[in-house]
Scaffold this active site. Sequence first.
Site, PDB file in Angstrom:
ATOM      1  N   ASP A 110      -4.283  -3.835  -1.766  1.00  0.00           N
ATOM      2  CA  ASP A 110      -2.857  -3.522  -1.722  1.00  0.00           C
ATOM      3  C   ASP A 110      -2.221  -4.175  -2.946  1.00  0.00           C
ATOM      4  O   ASP A 110      -2.076  -5.404  -2.982  1.00  0.00           O
ATOM      5  CB  ASP A 110      -2.206  -4.084  -0.456  1.00  0.00           C
ATOM      6  CG  ASP A 110      -2.641  -3.384   0.823  1.00  0.00           C
ATOM      7  OD1 ASP A 110      -3.832  -3.014   0.921  1.00  0.00           O
ATOM      8  OD2 ASP A 110      -1.804  -3.236   1.729  1.00  0.00           O
ATOM      9  N   LYS A 167       2.837   2.462  -0.069  1.00  0.00           N
ATOM     10  CA  LYS A 167       3.248   1.453   0.912  1.00  0.00           C
ATOM     11  C   LYS A 167       4.663   0.994   0.604  1.00  0.00           C
ATOM     12  O   LYS A 167       5.032   0.828  -0.567  1.00  0.00           O
ATOM     13  CB  LYS A 167       2.255   0.287   0.849  1.00  0.00           C
ATOM     14  CG  LYS A 167       2.610  -0.939   1.671  1.00  0.00           C
ATOM     15  CD  LYS A 167       1.529  -2.008   1.497  1.00  0.00           C
ATOM     16  CE  LYS A 167       1.929  -3.342   2.098  1.00  0.00           C
ATOM     17  NZ  LYS A 167       0.886  -4.371   1.899  1.00  0.00           N
ATOM     18  N   LYS A 179       1.926   3.872   4.254  1.00  0.00           N
ATOM     19  CA  LYS A 179       1.881   2.623   5.013  1.00  0.00           C
ATOM     20  C   LYS A 179       3.276   2.020   5.079  1.00  0.00           C
ATOM     21  O   LYS A 179       3.947   1.847   4.057  1.00  0.00           O
ATOM     22  CB  LYS A 179       0.913   1.627   4.378  1.00  0.00           C
ATOM     23  CG  LYS A 179       0.904   0.250   5.081  1.00  0.00           C
ATOM     24  CD  LYS A 179      -0.124  -0.690   4.477  1.00  0.00           C
ATOM     25  CE  LYS A 179       0.005  -2.098   5.076  1.00  0.00           C
ATOM     26  NZ  LYS A 179      -1.015  -3.032   4.530  1.00  0.00           N
TER      27      LYS A 179
END
EC number: 4.1.2.4
Length: 241
Positions: A96, A160, A189
């Site tokens: 991430d 995300k 996400k």
Amino acid sequence: MKKKFTIEQCCRLIDHTNVKAYATKEDMKKLCEEALSYHFAMVAINSGQTAYCHEILKGTSIHTGAAIGFPLGQTSIESKVFETKDAIENGADEIDYQLNITEVKSKNWEYVKKEMKAITDVSHQHHKICKVILETAYLTDEEIVKICEIAKEVKIDFVKTSTGFADKGATIEAIALMKQTVGNSVNVKASGGIRDANTFKEMLSYGASRIGTSAGIKIIEQLKKEAIDGCIEIEVNYENE
């Protein structure tokens, strides 16, 4: 339209998170043991904790997820690529990374694309999942759409919302816009400020397929109380391509 999820499926949508600067080894051990107990998808941690968590989780289906360039994203592409490689060498299954918002605000889209492609390529070469963190609290709708369009082109795995360090985390509006832009080409996400079952369900309702939260246990216990025959129903408020 409504979609049905079992409690087990809900667990597998959660990235169990502890990215606090003061987290101890005992905190990391507890995080991993909780993820194992609830069968969450991943533990989301700072990259320096990767080897320790990987050792606890190896041989299980729970992924170790490393945060890269976290939480500000204000390091060079080369630094982020090195950190990505280091995390993978230490056992990371998922990456991430925080993009460089300075370059977004400068409309330097070539840089944003170059950075995303470099980190995605390294991740995919090692068969790892890659997510880009937008930090939507700092972005306009136009900037969110442009980043998501680049994500589709690069073929990253997830876009995300947030690190959890900004003034505001995931919002329904951001999730809906991201999902509308990426469709089924890229997953979405939601992370940041998701602390109860109702918010969890709202994020899924508008297109999130992974939830980053430090309140995963609380959320699942709340969902268990409202489940019927071990399942919950969620209204689908997005269109599939």
